[in-house]
Motif scaffolding. Sequence first.
Motif, short mmCIF file in Angstrom:
data_model
loop_
_atom_site.label_atom_id
_atom_site.label_comp_id
_atom_site.label_asym_id
_atom_site.label_seq_id
_atom_site.Cartn_x
_atom_site.Cartn_y
_atom_site.Cartn_z
N ALA A 1 0.82 -1.21 0.00
CA ALA A 1 0.00 0.00 0.00
C ALA A 1 0.85 1.26 0.00
CB ALA A 1 -0.94 -0.02 1.20
N SER A 2 1.98 1.24 0.68
CA SER A 2 2.83 2.44 0.73
C SER A 2 3.43 2.76 -0.63
CB SER A 2 3.95 2.24 1.77
OG SER A 2 4.75 1.12 1.42
N SER A 3 3.89 1.74 -1.35
CA SER A 3 4.42 1.99 -2.70
C SER A 3 3.33 2.44 -3.64
CB SER A 3 5.09 0.72 -3.23
OG SER A 3 4.16 -0.35 -3.29
N TRP A 4 2.13 1.93 -3.46
CA TRP A 4 0.99 2.40 -4.26
C TRP A 4 0.75 3.89 -4.00
CZ3 TRP A 4 -4.70 0.25 -3.73
CH2 TRP A 4 -5.49 0.84 -4.71
N ALA A 5 0.80 4.30 -2.74
CA ALA A 5 0.57 5.70 -2.41
C ALA A 5 1.66 6.59 -3.01
CB ALA A 5 0.52 5.87 -0.89
N VAL A 6 2.89 6.10 -3.04
CA VAL A 6 3.98 6.88 -3.63
C VAL A 6 3.75 7.08 -5.12
CG1 VAL A 6 6.44 6.87 -4.14
CG2 VAL A 6 5.64 6.22 -1.86
N ARG A 7 3.38 6.03 -5.81
CA ARG A 7 3.12 6.14 -7.25
C ARG A 7 1.95 7.06 -7.54
NH1 ARG A 7 1.58 0.85 -7.75
NH2 ARG A 7 0.55 1.45 -9.69
N LYS A 8 0.90 6.95 -6.76
CA LYS A 8 -0.26 7.81 -6.97
C LYS A 8 0.07 9.28 -6.69
CE LYS A 8 -5.16 8.27 -5.84
NZ LYS A 8 -6.31 7.75 -5.05
N ALA B 1 -4.94 10.12 -11.52
CA ALA B 1 -3.94 9.24 -10.91
C ALA B 1 -4.60 7.98 -10.35
CB ALA B 1 -3.20 9.99 -9.79
N GLY B 2 -5.78 8.12 -9.73
CA GLY B 2 -6.48 6.95 -9.24
C GLY B 2 -6.91 6.00 -10.35
N SER B 3 -7.39 6.56 -11.45
CA SER B 3 -7.79 5.70 -12.57
C SER B 3 -6.59 4.99 -13.19
CB SER B 3 -8.50 6.56 -13.63
OG SER B 3 -9.68 7.14 -13.11
N ILE B 4 -5.45 5.69 -13.31
CA ILE B 4 -4.28 5.08 -13.92
C ILE B 4 -3.72 3.96 -13.05
CG2 ILE B 4 -1.88 5.52 -14.58
CD1 ILE B 4 -2.77 8.28 -15.56
N THR B 5 -3.59 4.20 -11.75
CA THR B 5 -3.03 3.17 -10.87
C THR B 5 -3.96 1.95 -10.78
OG1 THR B 5 -4.02 4.37 -8.99
CG2 THR B 5 -1.69 4.78 -9.50
N LYS B 6 -5.26 2.17 -10.79
CA LYS B 6 -6.18 1.04 -10.76
C LYS B 6 -6.07 0.21 -12.05
CE LYS B 6 -11.02 -0.24 -10.10
NZ LYS B 6 -11.05 -1.11 -11.30
N ALA B 7 -6.00 0.90 -13.20
CA ALA B 7 -5.83 0.17 -14.46
C ALA B 7 -4.50 -0.58 -14.49
CB ALA B 7 -5.91 1.16 -15.63
N ASP C 1 -0.63 4.23 -31.69
CA ASP C 1 -0.92 5.37 -30.81
C ASP C 1 -2.34 5.27 -30.23
OD1 ASP C 1 1.59 6.34 -31.35
OD2 ASP C 1 0.92 7.72 -32.92
N ALA C 2 -3.30 4.82 -31.05
CA ALA C 2 -4.67 4.70 -30.55
C ALA C 2 -4.78 3.62 -29.49
CB ALA C 2 -5.62 4.40 -31.71
N ALA C 3 -4.03 2.53 -29.64
CA ALA C 3 -4.10 1.45 -28.65
C ALA C 3 -3.43 1.83 -27.34
CB ALA C 3 -3.45 0.19 -29.22
N ARG C 4 -2.48 2.74 -27.36
CA ARG C 4 -1.76 3.12 -26.15
C ARG C 4 -2.33 4.36 -25.48
NH1 ARG C 4 3.40 0.98 -25.47
NH2 ARG C 4 4.21 2.93 -24.64
N MET C 5 -3.39 4.94 -26.04
CA MET C 5 -4.01 6.09 -25.39
C MET C 5 -4.72 5.66 -24.12
SD MET C 5 -5.57 8.73 -28.22
CE MET C 5 -6.90 7.62 -28.61
N PHE C 6 -4.88 6.59 -23.20
CA PHE C 6 -5.60 6.31 -21.95
C PHE C 6 -6.62 7.41 -21.74
CE2 PHE C 6 -6.44 6.37 -17.44
CZ PHE C 6 -6.52 5.03 -17.11
N LEU C 7 -7.90 7.06 -21.88
CA LEU C 7 -9.00 7.98 -21.63
C LEU C 7 -10.10 7.20 -20.91
CD1 LEU C 7 -9.22 10.05 -24.95
CD2 LEU C 7 -8.71 10.95 -22.68
N ALA C 8 -9.83 6.77 -19.70
CA ALA C 8 -10.79 6.00 -18.92
C ALA C 8 -10.82 6.55 -17.50
CB ALA C 8 -10.40 4.52 -18.89
N ALA C 9 -12.02 6.69 -16.96
CA ALA C 9 -12.20 7.25 -15.62
C ALA C 9 -13.25 6.44 -14.88
CB ALA C 9 -12.63 8.72 -15.70
#
Length: 547
Positions: free
Chosen positions: A62-69, A81-87, A198-206
């Motif tokens: 959990a601590s390393s997760w908090a650092v990344r977020k 940041a929450g959406s990216i770390t969860k994905a 490029d389209a496959a590596r885009m991130f637009l999710a929330a």
Amino acid sequence: MSGLRELAASFVVRGPSGVAVRDRLRVSDADAAVLGEVGAFLGSLASGDLAARVRQGLGHDASSWAVRKRELTGRSSSRWAGSITKATHDQWALARRGQGAHVVSLRAGIAAIEARLARPLGAKSNKREGVPRGYGSRAEWHAKSRRLHALKTRLAAVEADRAAGRVHVVRGGKRLANTRHHLDQARLDVPGWRARWDAARMFLAADGETGRRFGNETIRITDTGQIAVKLPAPLGHLANAPRGRYVLDATAAFPHRGAEWRDRISMNRAVAYRIHHDVDRGRWYVTASWQRASAPTLPLEATLTRGMVGVDMNDDHLAAWCLDVHGNPVGDPQRFFYDLSGNAAHRDAQIRHALTRLLHFAQRRGAAVIGIEDLDFTDGKSREKHGRNKRFRRLISRFPTAKLKARLVSMAAEQGMTIVAADPAYTSKWGAQHWQKPLRTPRRKPSRHDAASIAVGRRAQGYLIRRRTAPPPQHQSDTAGHRTAQARPEISGREGIHPPATDRLPRGPSPSGTRKRRPSTPNTVRGAPLTMSPGNRTHLKLSVQEL
């Protein structure tokens, strides 16, 4: 019966716990440019976060997760940041499960090759004793011994990665990455491949948040269909609305399940959104998904009060036959064909169309339950098990067992129908043995698959597949009468002999006054005639529809 594997009990399949709907976005050029820039920026952050998560391996906490977020929050926002770390966690967990399945597959292949290498050349198999056959020639034996060493080397590498918690993930897909080296075979040029990459590596999710306005603060879609995207801090200059938001010219309506979606956002319940670009079609789409409470699973006995439709799944069609509450086939068999050739979109549409016709057929027959086979070919696709039979390996590899079952369960839940899964062992063989010939008429010629659908339905209902049980061992002829297995054990008289028929007139003397010679009939081994007397004839219980 020796040599037969133990059959698993039938069970009611749980309904879906989530919903996902998609709608097309008719974006303008300005919208496409902004979405592309935002997706590429967030995609680079997601790639870096995934690389950091892979380096941590099993030491993640959990601590390393908090650092990344915290690092991602300073470069974008807390919600992004929450959406990216969860994905990232979901993608790492999926790769970890795939790695475990790969280890199981390699071990199964190694065991199969070692067992066949230990057998003499040309030795036959014995399924009852579990002894495999030997290889046909010395050349094949030598080739398989070399493959055994290759599989062992591959297994050692995968097990070392798994012990260290190391996974190999390619954002955008490994297949698309390898396509870069084979553009001529894929009929692509470098700009075309780059656009797909490029389209496959885009991130637009929330992810959604219950209690927030319209259920999502990052990608907000109002009840009128207006779409507003919260921009990351470095891209705030692209905003055209207050509080760092960009409002798209395109709107979303969600024609399918639109009423359910509006009910959720009107109560500010969580709804997750994902915006993606289809380069082949040149279109943008938005997908809305949310969780819902699954319907309670009813007991198996309660679901069989209105009959059932047994379904046998095949490579090119679904064979279905309606059964009454006693397990007797009613009406004629039905076949729903589909074509699994072509691209994934074509196959998906074919499966969906076949399942729609199946559900409509069940509704017309008044059945509330559909019995299917609990198929799983995960252990039967390797060439170590089926050898040189490439055609059969290709057949079971493209058979859509998981997709077909998942779609059928979700579509049946919307129609208020229940799915019961039965063990598929020996259904085709026993169905053809006990049901194909008795149901044949001059106008109806059931196939082996039609008979298998009856076997699947009867097993899902809890009945035996065979039409009658065997006579007593001391009377193998018809003198003791057949015992029926149509009724349930609690019904009295199910093992008894049916009374003789009384609706027939006694046979009178010949009009000429002379006694005609009785035609000779072939006898059984014990001397009893093949034809049954009216008193010993066993009838099947018929339903109201057949009467």
